[in-house]
Write a protein that holds these residues in place. Structure first.
Motif, short mmCIF file in Angstrom:
data_model
loop_
_atom_site.label_atom_id
_atom_site.label_comp_id
_atom_site.label_asym_id
_atom_site.label_seq_id
_atom_site.Cartn_x
_atom_site.Cartn_y
_atom_site.Cartn_z
N PRO A 131 -9.04 -24.55 -45.88
CA PRO A 131 -9.11 -24.95 -44.46
C PRO A 131 -10.27 -24.34 -43.68
O PRO A 131 -10.89 -25.03 -42.86
CB PRO A 131 -7.76 -24.49 -43.90
N ASP A 132 -10.59 -23.09 -43.91
CA ASP A 132 -11.68 -22.47 -43.16
C ASP A 132 -13.03 -23.09 -43.53
O ASP A 132 -13.89 -23.30 -42.68
CB ASP A 132 -11.70 -20.94 -43.36
N LEU A 135 -13.37 -26.18 -44.79
CA LEU A 135 -13.32 -27.56 -44.29
C LEU A 135 -13.71 -27.61 -42.82
O LEU A 135 -14.49 -28.46 -42.40
CB LEU A 135 -11.92 -28.14 -44.48
N GLY A 136 -13.18 -26.68 -42.03
CA GLY A 136 -13.50 -26.65 -40.60
C GLY A 136 -15.00 -26.45 -40.36
O GLY A 136 -15.61 -27.17 -39.55
N GLU A 137 -15.59 -25.52 -41.08
CA GLU A 137 -17.03 -25.27 -40.94
C GLU A 137 -17.83 -26.49 -41.40
O GLU A 137 -18.83 -26.87 -40.79
CB GLU A 137 -17.42 -24.03 -41.75
N VAL A 179 -16.95 -29.65 -41.36
CA VAL A 179 -16.85 -30.74 -40.39
C VAL A 179 -17.80 -30.50 -39.22
O VAL A 179 -18.54 -31.40 -38.81
CB VAL A 179 -15.39 -30.90 -39.88
N VAL A 180 -17.79 -29.28 -38.71
CA VAL A 180 -18.67 -28.95 -37.58
C VAL A 180 -20.14 -29.13 -37.97
O VAL A 180 -20.93 -29.72 -37.23
CB VAL A 180 -18.39 -27.51 -37.09
N GLN A 226 -21.25 -32.82 -38.43
CA GLN A 226 -21.56 -33.46 -37.15
C GLN A 226 -22.94 -33.03 -36.65
O GLN A 226 -23.74 -33.86 -36.20
CB GLN A 226 -20.51 -33.12 -36.10
#
Ligand code: ZN
Length: 138
Positions: A56-57, A59-61, A63-64, A67
């Motif tokens: 999850p950590d 994946l979050g990075e 995604v950001v 973008q």
């Protein structure tokens, strides 16, 4: 990390690449077989085979940064839009078993095509598939 993984080797600097972005967790490189010029790959530096294997950590990075990279690709190429996609598994077209997003700059009438012909659900099939996915989410 996988010893024979091309993207792990690129992340470690053991293979050359055209890096356009890098931080401690994420790397973005130009695809050497681009669908459109400026086609960029955004990937985690640590090995994960598919989207479903990403922590999850990370994946979050990812995604950001995807973008951020997509905005830059659009600006740099003069694109009118872009595709953001990830192939997961050989059957979907994943060629390198290290999760990566494709950022593909697009323009109207650019000739880029993909063959995703929509199907029609038969009687009761829409409900059946929705029920199966809801059950799998439990
Ligand atoms: Zn890897």
């Amino acid at each position: 990390m996988s010893l024979d993984c091309v993207f792990c080797k690129i992340a470690k600097g053991e293979l050359p690449s055209q890096k356009v972005y890098e931080n401690e967790m994420v790397l973005a490189i130009l695809d050497i077989n681009p669908i459109a010029f400026g086609h960029t790959l955004v990937l985690p530096k640590s090995h994960a085979e598919t989207f479903n294997d990403l922590r999850p950590d990370i994946l979050g990075e990812l995604v950001v940064r995807a973008q951020q990279v997509a905005r830059a690709v659009v600006r740099a190429t003069g694109a009118q839009g872009f595709n953001l996609l990830m192939n997961n598994g050989r059957c979907s077209g994943q060629a390198i078993d290290h999760a990566h997003w494709h950022v593909i700059p697009r323009k109207a009438e650019d000739g880029v095509k993909y063959n995703w012909a929509p199907r029609k659900y038969g009687e009761g099939e829409l409900q059946k598939h929705a029920d199966a996915i809801r059950e799998a989410l439990k």
